[in-house]
Every structure is written in C-alpha cells, then in structure tokens.
Motif scaffolding. Structure first.
Motif, mmCIF file in Angstrom:
data_model
loop_
_atom_site.group_PDB
_atom_site.id
_atom_site.type_symbol
_atom_site.label_atom_id
_atom_site.label_comp_id
_atom_site.label_asym_id
_atom_site.label_seq_id
_atom_site.Cartn_x
_atom_site.Cartn_y
_atom_site.Cartn_z
ATOM 1 N N GLU A 462 0.836 -1.210 0.000
ATOM 2 C CA GLU A 462 0.000 0.000 0.000
ATOM 3 C C GLU A 462 0.868 1.256 0.000
ATOM 4 N N LYS A 463 1.949 1.235 0.789
ATOM 5 C CA LYS A 463 2.864 2.380 0.835
ATOM 6 C C LYS A 463 3.503 2.605 -0.533
ATOM 7 N N SER A 464 3.928 1.526 -1.167
ATOM 8 C CA SER A 464 4.546 1.617 -2.500
ATOM 9 C C SER A 464 3.572 2.198 -3.524
ATOM 10 N N GLN A 465 2.312 1.769 -3.452
ATOM 11 C CA GLN A 465 1.302 2.286 -4.392
ATOM 12 C C GLN A 465 1.040 3.775 -4.162
ATOM 13 N N VAL A 467 3.184 5.992 -2.928
ATOM 14 C CA VAL A 467 4.360 6.735 -3.419
ATOM 15 C C VAL A 467 4.337 6.829 -4.941
ATOM 16 N N GLU A 468 3.974 5.711 -5.616
ATOM 17 C CA GLU A 468 3.908 5.722 -7.083
ATOM 18 C C GLU A 468 2.837 6.684 -7.579
ATOM 19 N N ALA A 469 1.712 6.754 -6.869
ATOM 20 C CA ALA A 469 0.627 7.672 -7.258
ATOM 21 C C ALA A 469 1.069 9.130 -7.103
ATOM 22 N N ILE A 470 1.770 9.417 -5.994
ATOM 23 C CA ILE A 470 2.269 10.790 -5.765
ATOM 24 C C ILE A 470 3.272 11.170 -6.845
ATOM 25 N N LEU A 471 4.189 10.235 -7.164
ATOM 26 C CA LEU A 471 5.197 10.501 -8.197
ATOM 27 C C LEU A 471 4.546 10.774 -9.554
ATOM 28 N N ALA A 472 3.533 9.968 -9.901
ATOM 29 C CA ALA A 472 2.848 10.133 -11.199
ATOM 30 C C ALA A 472 2.159 11.488 -11.289
ATOM 31 N N SER A 473 1.496 11.912 -10.193
ATOM 32 C CA SER A 473 0.799 13.207 -10.208
ATOM 33 C C SER A 473 1.788 14.372 -10.261
ATOM 34 N N MET A 474 2.941 14.218 -9.563
ATOM 35 C CA MET A 474 3.943 15.295 -9.576
ATOM 36 C C MET A 474 4.634 15.399 -10.937
ATOM 37 N N GLN A 475 4.869 14.249 -11.574
ATOM 38 C CA GLN A 475 5.471 14.277 -12.918
ATOM 39 C C GLN A 475 4.523 14.936 -13.925
ATOM 40 N N ALA A 482 14.615 17.212 -7.935
ATOM 41 C CA ALA A 482 14.915 17.103 -6.491
ATOM 42 C C ALA A 482 13.676 16.705 -5.701
ATOM 43 N N GLN A 483 12.532 17.262 -6.068
ATOM 44 C CA GLN A 483 11.272 16.913 -5.396
ATOM 45 C C GLN A 483 10.906 15.443 -5.622
ATOM 46 N N LEU A 484 11.098 14.985 -6.866
ATOM 47 C CA LEU A 484 10.803 13.588 -7.196
ATOM 48 C C LEU A 484 11.709 12.643 -6.417
ATOM 49 N N GLN A 485 12.994 13.051 -6.305
ATOM 50 C CA GLN A 485 13.972 12.246 -5.565
ATOM 51 C C GLN A 485 13.575 12.117 -4.097
ATOM 52 N N GLU A 486 13.081 13.222 -3.551
ATOM 53 C CA GLU A 486 12.670 13.242 -2.143
ATOM 54 C C GLU A 486 11.487 12.295 -1.897
ATOM 55 N N ILE A 487 10.550 12.287 -2.840
ATOM 56 C CA ILE A 487 9.391 11.384 -2.724
ATOM 57 C C ILE A 487 9.844 9.930 -2.814
ATOM 58 N N MET A 490 11.056 8.127 0.260
ATOM 59 C CA MET A 490 10.086 7.729 1.293
ATOM 60 C C MET A 490 10.112 6.206 1.514
ATOM 61 N N ILE A 491 10.492 5.466 0.448
ATOM 62 C CA ILE A 491 10.675 4.015 0.586
ATOM 63 C C ILE A 491 12.155 3.765 0.837
ATOM 64 N N THR A 492 12.479 3.213 1.991
ATOM 65 C CA THR A 492 13.880 3.000 2.378
ATOM 66 C C THR A 492 14.485 1.839 1.590
ATOM 67 N N ALA A 493 15.828 1.724 1.654
ATOM 68 C CA ALA A 493 16.534 0.665 0.912
ATOM 69 C C ALA A 493 16.094 -0.744 1.340
ATOM 70 N N PRO A 494 15.994 -1.034 2.669
ATOM 71 C CA PRO A 494 15.510 -2.380 3.061
ATOM 72 C C PRO A 494 14.092 -2.674 2.558
ATOM 73 N N GLU A 495 13.223 -1.633 2.586
ATOM 74 C CA GLU A 495 11.847 -1.815 2.083
ATOM 75 C C GLU A 495 11.852 -2.094 0.584
ATOM 76 N N ARG A 496 12.723 -1.398 -0.136
ATOM 77 C CA ARG A 496 12.820 -1.607 -1.586
ATOM 78 C C ARG A 496 13.284 -3.039 -1.893
ATOM 79 N N GLN A 497 14.250 -3.496 -1.080
ATOM 80 C CA GLN A 497 14.757 -4.852 -1.253
ATOM 81 C C GLN A 497 13.655 -5.885 -0.950
ATOM 82 N N GLN A 498 12.877 -5.601 0.091
ATOM 83 C CA GLN A 498 11.767 -6.488 0.464
ATOM 84 C C GLN A 498 10.716 -6.550 -0.652
ATOM 85 N N LEU A 499 10.461 -5.391 -1.270
ATOM 86 C CA LEU A 499 9.512 -5.341 -2.392
ATOM 87 C C LEU A 499 10.008 -6.162 -3.580
ATOM 88 N N GLU A 500 11.321 -6.064 -3.861
ATOM 89 C CA GLU A 500 11.902 -6.826 -4.967
ATOM 90 C C GLU A 500 11.771 -8.331 -4.719
#
Length: 534
Positions: A462-465, A467-475, A482-487, A490-500
C-alpha cells in the motif's frame, strides 16, 4: 468432484469475484442442483445478495439454470467451467500471439465481462488501445471490428444463446425462466455494423470537473437515442476452440521434437486445414488428400510434391501413429489421429514426472512396462538390467505412489501365493487421474502461498502504491527532479529490497501456476478422449 477440485474452485471464485459469490458458488458445487429458496436458507445470505451473486455466476457461464416441470427454477454450478478461470492468461496470450494486441484485448474484455455485445467490445478495446498510443494518435473502430470478425471466423468467439422473441398476445403469462436457444449456423455470424469513430482518451481531473455538466447532458442524450443495431446479440469466448488450438500446438511440438521441423509444419498444415471442420471432441481430423496438403503448405516451405509424399509416408509409418493413411485417392488420404496423439502426450508427461520424482532408473522400468504391458518382477530385472534388490525397491516405490499397479493371475482357485503370477503393469488412464488430482492440489497450494505472501506484505504494498501515485501526479504537473527524488526516498533501501523479493516470489508462483496448468490441460484432454473413445 474431489475435495482438491472444490478447494481450487473456491479459491478461484474468491480471487476473481469476492466472498459472497464464492460462498454461493462453493455451496452449489458441494450440494448440486438447488432452487433459490434452498440456497438462501442454506447460505444464510440475504435474498438480494444471492440473486446478485447468481446473476454474476450466470453472466460468466459458471452456473446454469433449468426450469423444472413443477415451475421451479433450479441452479447448478459448472465446476469444470470454474476451473477454466485458471487458464484465462493462456487464452489471452494465445489471442495476442494470433491476432496481436487488439485480439488480446477483445478476448480479455469478453473473459472479464462474461458476455458482451460486439459494439461495446469494439468501443472499449479502441479506448484502451488509444490510451497506450502516443499523443495525437487514436485507434479506429473499424480496425478493432475487423479483428473481432477474424476471431469469429476462426471460431475463437461465438454468439451466446438468446431468449426467443415474446409472442404478440399479452394474454399468456411469461415463463419463470426463459429457455435460451441458438441456431448452430448463426453461432459465428457477425452482425453487419457500421461502427464509425475512434478511441477516446481519459481526461484529466481538471477537464473532468469542467466538463461534468456537458458529460451529463451527453449521457441523457445517449439514453434517449436508439439502441445499437446489435442490441441483444451477445458474444462469449469459445473455450473449446482455444483448447483445440493448445492441443494442436502440443501435437506439432511433439512431432518437431521426434522428427524434424518440416514434418511438424506438414502436421500443422493438416491441423490448420481441419481446425474449423473437425469438432474439438473428434478422435480424428477430416481426411485430407496429399494434393490438398501440398497446395496449403506455407509459401516459405519450398518442398516438392514427391518429398511431401515421402514425409507423409514416414509420418504414417511412425510407431506413434500421429498420422494415419485412410485411402489412396488424390495421391493418398491422410488424417491426424488425435486420440493417439493425446495418449502419447499424456504418456510422455507421466514418464517425465516419474524421472523427476524417482530418477532415471525408475523411468527406465516405467518405460519398459509401458512397452511390454505386463511383466513379472524377474522379467523387469532382466530386461531393465538392474540388480534384483534395486528393481524390487523401485517397483514397490512406484506401486505405493500408484504409478504402477500389480495384477494377480492365479493358477488355482485358492489364490495361493506360490501358485499365482504377479504381473506389474501401468494403467495410464488411472495414473493420469491420480496425477491430475495432485495437480489440482498443487495449484491450490500455490494460490494460497501467493495470497499469504501478499497479505503479509500488505502494508508495504500500500505504501509503494501511494508513493507511485504521488510521483505520477507530480510528474504530470512538471515537478523538479529534487522533489521527485525526495518522494522516492520515502521508501527506504531495506523496504525496496523487500519489495523486490516479494515481486520475485509472486512472479515465480504465478509462473508455477501456469506450468502446472499446462500439465493439467494435457491430462484432462487425454482423460476426456478416453471417455469419448467408442
């Protein structure tokens, strides 16, 4: 109906239609034919909920209804049709392979909605294809309509039965349930529609707000307009035709691996020539002359008539007997023996599973029993050239798993062991049924594991979805890098690894489901062909 099949049906219904529909469907599968009143009382659901659930199941051909003599309507679940939901990805992929993206979306829409009119399918598919195109490009309704016609011509989609027109006299009361009928010659006749237009893109939020009143007005105008010319003519996916296509692909692949590419292309041509004329349940294709086959070969295959005759003779003389000769007119009449081809595919599947499960020596004994039919233990040891102790262990191991069976032939009526022959044999239909049952259990376990993985990581998904929705609307609004990078951070490296890891595991489970379904298809087709065989 085994417990494994009921469990798999329940999981498929829950995943695709939700809890209420799953409860009704599973109840009907367990109990058989039931009237509405009994379903309501047994399930404890509201009458309105049961009615809506039955409507959904009937719309998707998962439940049929029948009017009894007493005037009561009874409902029956189609378990085999529910299990076909597992094969939906294969139907869609086959349509994509044969007819491109348009064919894929036509079949996908029909599978998602159960039954639809051609005009609605064409508009939906054109809109979806337009969404994926570059700005300024749109999909023409005529192109989608042409693909739909091609699908109907090759029998991949078919008309649904419809209720006969009501009589003019209003005196006779309507029946409690309509009797649906269709003439076979009209099953694949596409209505003549002049669909003019192009696919439309979805508008952005601002445009939607500004055009809301206009849309309402257009909707009111649309409601008052005439119904489309194909109103009441509904279409559905012809699942038997897709199964015929998968069966033909399996036969062609088997010929290619046993002989060569040219032989497989000849068999493919024979199957393609008879795909519409031969029913999916026929044991043989229609007889085809050597001259007809020669004329129908693809342009890329520059083989002479004499070479073709040699190939056909070679195929007809092959021990597997995929191709048989049925006459000498027209340079020789040839048919594809579909029953023997399916038996060979099922036997090869059994051999492969025995080899993977018990090793190459057990597979040698299994193949020996298939070839020799009945053998004593001493004969197995001699023919397979395996020491007595090892051969005994292997035979008992396969016997305990029901891959081989033991037949007793007594010399005397008292069945004394010293005066009885014990012959080992392979009962292919029985082994195929046992394996099919295990395949159903395997798919149910895979689905449960996939649902467990998703449930355990629900918060992260749910968190990943979000963040993706926020990124899509900002793009879309032209935000800075820099703003996109900051968003994204929000998903940390361990969380990203867990998602993968989660994504990789779910993809593996999905692929495994599809692979098991391929085995299920081969075994089901073989068992069905043995039941049909005269």
């Amino acid at each position: 109906m085994t417990q494994a099949e009921i469990k798999l049906c329940s999981l498929l219904l829950q995943e695709h239609f939700g809890e209420i529909v799953e409860k009704i469907g599973t109840h009907l599968i367990r109990t058989g034919v039931q009237p509405l009143r009994t379903i309501v009382s047994d399930t404890g659901l509201l009458l309105d909920q049961v009615k809506k659930a039955l409507c959904v199941l009937i719309q998707h051909n998962l439940v049929t209804y029948q009017l009894q003599k007493r005037g009561c309507v009874e409902y029956e679940a189609q378990c085999q049709r529910v299990l076909r939901i597992l094969r939906y990805p294969r139907y869609i992929y086959a349509a994509k392979t044969l007819y491109g993206d348009t064919g894929e979306l036509v079949v996908e829409e029909l599978l998602l909605n159960g039954k639809m009119t051609m005009s609605v399918v064409v508009r939906k598919v054109a809109d979806r294809l337009t969404e994926t195109m570059e700005d300024g490009k749109t999909m023409d309704y005529a192109d989608v309509s042409n693909t739909f016609v091609r699908l109907a011509d090759t029998h991949f989609v078919q008309r649904c039965p419809r209720a006969p027109e009501a009589p003019e006299s209003p005196a006779a009361p309507p029946p409690p349930a309509p009797t649906l009928v269709i003439d076979e010659k009209d099953m694949y006749v596409v209505p003549r529609l002049s669909l003019v237009g192009r696919g439309k893109r979805r508008r952005s939020c601002d445009e939607e707000e500004s055009g809301e009143r206009k849309a309402k007005k257009q909707k009111q105008d649309g409601e008052s307009s005439e119904p489309p010319p194909d109103d009441g003519i509904y279409w559905q996916v012809n699942i038997d035709r897709f199964h015929q296509h998968f069966r033909d692909q399996g036969i062609v692949s088997a010929v290619a691996s046993r002989m060569d590419q040219t032989s497989s292309e000849i068999v493919r041509t024979m199957l393609r020539m008879s795909e519409v004329t031969t029913s999916s349940s026929a044991p043989y294709t229609q007889p085809l002359s050597s001259n007809e086959i020669f004329r129908s070969l693809p342009a890329g295959y520059n083989i002479g008539k004499q070479v073709l005759d040699q190939y056909l003779t070679l195929l007809a003389d092959d021990p597997l007997e995929f191709v048989g000769k049925s006459g000498d007119s027209g340079g020789g009449m040839y048919t594809v023996n579909l029953h023997k081809a399916l038996a060979s595919l099922a036997t090869a599947t059994l051999e492969s599973i025995v080899e993977e499960r018990f090793g190459s020596r057990c597979a040698r004994i299994f193949r020996l029993l298939l070839r020799k039919k009945h053998l004593e233990q001493k004969q197995v040891e001699d023919f397979a050239m395996i020491p007595a102790k090892e051969a005994k262990d292997m035979l008992y191991k396969m016997l305990s798993e029901n891959f081989v069976s033991l037949q007793e032939i007594p010399k005397t009526p008292d069945h004394a062991p010293s005066r009885t022959f014990y012959l080992y044999t392979v009962n292919v239909p029985s082994s195929a049924r046992m394996l099919l049952h295990r395949c159903y259990k395997s798919v149910a376990n895979l689905m449960e594991r996939r649902q467990y993985e998703t449930r355990e990581n629900k918060r992260l998904l749910e968190k990943s979805q979000r963040v993706e929705a926020i990124l899509a609307s900002m793009q879309a609004t032209g935000a800075e890098e820099a703003q996109l990078q900051e968003i994204e951070e929000m998903i940390t490296a361990p969380e990203r690894q867990q998602l993968e890891t989660l994504k990789r595991n779910v993809n593996k489970l999905d692929a495994s489901e599809n692979q098991v379904d391929e085995t299920i298809f081969v075994l089901e087709s073989f068992i069905a062909s043995t039941l049909r065989k005269p």
